[in-house]
Design a protein around this motif. Structure first.
Motif, PDB file in Angstrom:
ATOM      1  N   LEU A   1      39.638 -53.117 -62.124  1.00 49.70           N
ATOM      2  CA  LEU A   1      39.903 -53.588 -60.928  1.00 49.70           C
ATOM      3  C   LEU A   1      40.867 -54.835 -60.616  1.00 49.70           C
ATOM      4  N   ASP A   2      41.822 -54.513 -59.633  1.00 47.52           N
ATOM      5  CA  ASP A   2      42.582 -55.692 -59.370  1.00 47.52           C
ATOM      6  C   ASP A   2      41.944 -56.520 -58.336  1.00 47.52           C
ATOM      7  N   THR A   3      41.513 -57.502 -58.659  1.00 50.82           N
ATOM      8  CA  THR A   3      40.432 -58.399 -57.826  1.00 50.82           C
ATOM      9  C   THR A   3      41.343 -58.897 -56.600  1.00 50.82           C
TER      10      THR A   3
ATOM     11  N   LEU B   1      41.952 -56.288 -54.067  1.00 49.81           N
ATOM     12  CA  LEU B   1      40.531 -55.926 -53.550  1.00 49.81           C
ATOM     13  C   LEU B   1      40.367 -56.879 -52.594  1.00 49.81           C
ATOM     14  N   GLY B   2      40.441 -58.239 -52.951  1.00 55.31           N
ATOM     15  CA  GLY B   2      40.063 -59.152 -51.930  1.00 55.31           C
ATOM     16  C   GLY B   2      40.918 -59.064 -50.742  1.00 55.31           C
TER      17      GLY B   2
ATOM     18  N   THR C   1      39.798 -55.979 -48.389  1.00 49.68           N
ATOM     19  CA  THR C   1      38.485 -56.184 -47.746  1.00 49.68           C
ATOM     20  C   THR C   1      38.119 -57.310 -46.823  1.00 49.68           C
TER      21      THR C   1
ATOM     22  N   PHE D   1      33.816 -53.014 -49.516  1.00 49.40           N
ATOM     23  CA  PHE D   1      33.319 -52.782 -50.828  1.00 49.40           C
ATOM     24  C   PHE D   1      31.877 -52.988 -50.995  1.00 49.40           C
TER      25      PHE D   1
ATOM     26  N   GLN E   1      28.002 -52.139 -53.280  1.00 48.01           N
ATOM     27  CA  GLN E   1      27.493 -51.992 -54.458  1.00 48.01           C
ATOM     28  C   GLN E   1      25.939 -51.468 -54.058  1.00 48.01           C
TER      29      GLN E   1
ATOM     30  N   LYS F   1      29.430 -49.074 -57.802  1.00 49.35           N
ATOM     31  CA  LYS F   1      30.368 -49.962 -56.868  1.00 49.35           C
ATOM     32  C   LYS F   1      31.129 -48.817 -56.192  1.00 49.35           C
TER      33      LYS F   1
ATOM     34  N   THR G   1      43.941 -50.998 -61.545  1.00 43.78           N
ATOM     35  CA  THR G   1      45.298 -51.165 -62.459  1.00 43.78           C
ATOM     36  C   THR G   1      45.562 -50.123 -63.076  1.00 43.78           C
TER      37      THR G   1
END
Length: 497
Positions: free
Chosen positions: A24-26, A29-30, A33, A45, A47, A52, A125
């Motif tokens: 994950l490319d955090t 993602l942040g 979202t 996102f 879970q 996930k 990624t």
């Protein structure tokens, strides 16, 4: 990369299940979202246990592949391209890795009314280099798009020139070009292939002839432009001048009662009378020719005697040459074949010979009754005037015409396209529902493929139901004759016959 679709209430989501080996490319993602990034689909996102998911809201939007499946006009092309470019530039502004943007027409979603595009950012990624593929992506769309021929396509040529000439694709330069094309609305419609001709160009150019006679003659419906041209080349004074009327009007010029009243003279009266007599003589001559042809036609038909011998006749609309007697080997009676393509020989009751009335022929059916070509043809025998019930083999031979019956008003909607669109966006759909706000802009498609029929919900707000069961968005469900289809709260019945 596998996606699925999920319906939650009135919303439709594109769902990606994150695999255990995905990195994950955090940061990206942040960003997607927690922010409403222009041009990107809103993301969520979630879970559940150890699984996930990333969910993208695509309610009331269709895939760009579906959007570009028909004819694309200037507004749709420039609108979608501009929205994609805006999404890519916004992604850079929000520090989102462009390599996480999916440039796949199946996963780019469009609002059919505004042409706004929502891109899918998958923050996984990868080692791909998206920047080098953006130019090729737009070029592939252009190559595979069917443009509207009713518009001026200068914008298409300019886009192709830019995409072919740029060695290094620049989003900013491409955005500038799209803005120029969007603002350049001076020529939208394609110019006519035929040159515009003024009234003066239609009229013959004769400088010596006065205008008044031409105006008067053209008012008569029986005088052609060619006659005007010939007349004006001879005449230098108006027709109203009786001194030259004998030279002006010759026997080859037609004159009507209206023309005679407008330009009355002794010469014109004699000309009108002469033309009337000539026309009467031509009609009399034509009548004699028609009578002669009718007698010849009657001689070509042989009435059968009491034994049914030598009975031949033609079906109306069929030439005499195509009528050939065929001998029945079992009874030595002659029967008539209406076409060489038919496998079955049509036989007629010899006890009731055909009657020729004028130029119309009548045939007899298997029970000896005279058949009328204005009524329904009886398949496999039966009484004329009644409806014959088709058996299985007969039904298969008939052309299947699928259609929907709208329960509200019993309207029949012929599904005459491989992909038939239904919704309330009049400029996009094939069947427009404008009196029901529960219908989405693009609600559903009816698809015809290999003699089978499917319905597909295009991410509608109020969903699509088949026989009372809600179907999954973007999933083709086969439908059959008699199935009940509900779009939101609008009821339809699917029929094949």
């Amino acid at each position: 990369m596998e996606f699925s679709y999920e319906n939650q209430g009135a919303n439709t989501y594109l769902v990606y299940e994150i695999a255990s080996d995905d990195m994950l490319d955090t940061l990206s993602l942040g960003m997607i979202t927690n922010n409403n990034v222009p041009g990107l689909a809103q993301s969520l996102f979630t879970q559940m246990d150890n699984q996930k998911y990333i969910k993208y809201n695509i309610t009331s939007k269709i895939s760009m592949k579906q959007f570009f499946s028909g004819v694309i006009n200037r507004k749709r092309l420039i609108g979608t391209f501009s929205s994609i470019v805006e999404g890519l530039i916004s992604s850079e502004d929000y520090m989102i890795d462009l390599n996480s943007i999916i440039l796949n027409l199946d996963y780019i979603f469009v609002d059919v009314s505004t042409c706004d595009v929502k891109l899918i950012c998958l923050p996984i990624t990868s080692c791909k280099d998206l920047k080098s593929e953006v130019g090729k992506f737009f070029k592939d769309i252009m190559v595979n798009t069917q443009f509207d021929n009713n518009e001026n396509t200068d914008h298409v040529a300019k886009l192709f020139n830019f995409l072919n000439s740029s060695h290094v694709f620049s989003l900013l330069d491409f955005k500038k070009l799209l803005e120029e094309l969007d603002n350049d609305k001076s020529v939208i419609h394609k110019p006519s292939d035929k040159p515009t001709i003024s009234k003066a160009q239609h009229s013959p150019q004769v400088s010596t002839a006065p205008s008044r006679p031409i105006t008067n003659i053209t008012s008569s419906p029986s005088v052609t432009v060619t006659n005007i041209s010939k007349q004006n080349s001879k005449v230098n004074t108006p027709i109203k001048d009786n001194s030259n009327s004998s030279n002006n009007l010759k026997s080859d010029k037609k004159i009507t009662m209206l023309g005679l009243l407008m330009h009355y003279s002794k010469e014109n009266k004699e000309l009108y009378k002469k033309q009337k007599e000539e026309k009467k003589a031509q009609l009399s001559k034509q009548k004699k020719i028609n009578n002669s042809d009718s007698k010849s036609l009657n001689k070509s038909f042989k009435q059968s005697d009491n034994k049914g011998n030598n009975a031949i006749f033609a079906i109306p609309g069929q030439s005499i040459d195509s009528v050939q007697p065929i001998v029945n080997e079992s009874s030595n009676e002659q029967v008539h074949s209406t076409t060489k393509k038919s496998k079955d020989k049509i036989q007629y009751n010899s006890q009731q010979p055909p009657q020729l009335v004028g130029s119309v022929s009548y045939t007899t059916n298997s029970v000896g009754e005279r058949a009328s070509f204005g009524e329904t043809t009886v398949l496999g025998g039966g009484v004329i005037g009644e409806t014959t019930v088709l058996n299985g083999e007969m039904s298969q031979e008939q052309n299947i015409t699928p259609y929907l019956v709208r329960s509200k008003n019993n309207e029949q909607i012929i599904l005459d396209k491989p992909i038939f669109r239904i919704g309330k966006e009049k400029s996009f759909v094939d069947y427009f529902i404008g009196d029901n706000t529960a219908i989405s802009r693009s609600h559903a498609n009816v698809i015809t493929r290999e003699e089978k029929f499917f319905i597909l919900d295009t991410n509608s707000t109020n969903h699509t139901f088949v026989n009372g069961v809600m179907i999954q968005s973007n999933t083709e469900i086969e439908i059959n004759h008699g199935d009940r289809i509900r779009l939101g709260n609008e009821e339809f019945e699917f029929k094949l016959y």
